[in-house]
Every structure is written in structure tokens, then in C-alpha cells.
Design a protein around this motif. Structure first.
Motif, PDB file in Angstrom:
ATOM      1  N   ARG A  45       3.354 -34.447   2.477  1.00  0.00           N
ATOM      2  CA  ARG A  45       2.480 -33.714   1.838  1.00  0.00           C
ATOM      3  C   ARG A  45       0.570 -33.826   2.482  1.00  0.00           C
ATOM      4  NH1 ARG A  45       6.756 -33.282  -0.839  1.00  0.00           N
ATOM      5  NH2 ARG A  45       7.199 -31.749  -2.413  1.00  0.00           N
ATOM      6  N   VAL A  69       1.016 -28.912  -2.194  1.00  0.00           N
ATOM      7  CA  VAL A  69       2.370 -28.571  -1.787  1.00  0.00           C
ATOM      8  C   VAL A  69       3.106 -28.380  -3.198  1.00  0.00           C
ATOM      9  CG1 VAL A  69       4.432 -29.183  -0.488  1.00  0.00           C
ATOM     10  CG2 VAL A  69       2.183 -29.573   0.454  1.00  0.00           C
ATOM     11  N   ILE A  79       2.876 -23.737   0.229  1.00  0.00           N
ATOM     12  CA  ILE A  79       1.489 -24.399   0.073  1.00  0.00           C
ATOM     13  C   ILE A  79       1.023 -23.336  -0.988  1.00  0.00           C
ATOM     14  CG2 ILE A  79      -0.909 -24.204   1.218  1.00  0.00           C
ATOM     15  CD1 ILE A  79       0.927 -26.458   2.427  1.00  0.00           C
TER      16      ILE A  79
END
Length: 117
Positions: A45, A69, A79
């Protein structure tokens, strides 16, 4: 139309050592829903956040926690941008981000494509 592309890799062991040295780093980088994840997922992430920044041209003023995320069970990760990231993306003409994450052999990787109209 592709507005930008970003890719990043993170050495998971190095990431873990950094977080152990500076525990507050988790609060600066990740939102509440991200912090409880395993180290390799956090590293991926973080790579995604870096890849988003690169896809936007590495803008000044981007707040890491404004790039999140999210992943629902059975769905691919996505996203979500808020605050500074949402403003910067909108100004760049980004309507959607495409994300690919992977972690293997001690490396976490993220690739992001920022798509516009």
C-alpha cells in the motif's frame, strides 16, 4: 486518455525496520482502515501511494493519508483519493486510477495508471 503512470517497489524487511524505528510513521502514512494489515500488505500500500504520487508528477503538498487503498472481500484493490490527493488529481484531469499490487520474495510492488477523460 492516460494522464500518468507510476510504479514503485518496497523492500518489505527495510519497511518493517523503518516502522519499528519510527512507529508514528504508520499514523502519518496510513488511515485507520489500513494500519491493522500485515507488513507485506502495508508495504504494498505504501508502494501504491508512491506510485499514485508518481502518476501525478510527484506534486508538492500531497498528504500520504489522502491516498487510500481499499479492498472489499472478493474484489480488486482500488485507489481512493481524498483531500489534497483528490484536489491534485482533479486539477490534473484524473477521473480514475487503475492499480495492480503484488508482494513476493521480500518485495512489494505497485503499478498505477491515472486515467482522464
Amino acid at each position: 486518455m492516460i494522464v500518468g503512470v507510476g510504479i514503485d517497489v518496497v523492500d518489505i524487511a527495510r519497511f518493517v525496520r523503518q516502522v519499528q524505528r519510527t512507529p508514528r510513521l504508520l499514523d502519518r502514512l496510513f488511515g485507520d482502515g489500513e494500519r491493522g494489515l500485515p507488513a507485506e500488505s502495508l508495504a504494498a500500500r505504501f508502494a501504491a501511494k508512491e506510485a499514485v504520487a508518481k502518476s501525478l508528477g510527484a506534486p508538492v503538498g500531497l498528504v500520504w493519508r489522502d491516498v487510500v487503498v481499499e479492498r472489499e472481500d472478493g474484489h480488486r484493490p482500488e485507489i481512493v483519493v481524498r483531500g489534497s490527493a483528490e484536489r491534485i488529481a482533479r486539477e490534473a484531469g484524473v477521473q480514475r486510477f487503475h492499480l495492480s499490487l503484488s508482494h513476493d520474495a521480500g518485495i512489494a510492488t505497485a503499478m498505477v495508471v491515472a486515467e482522464g477523460p
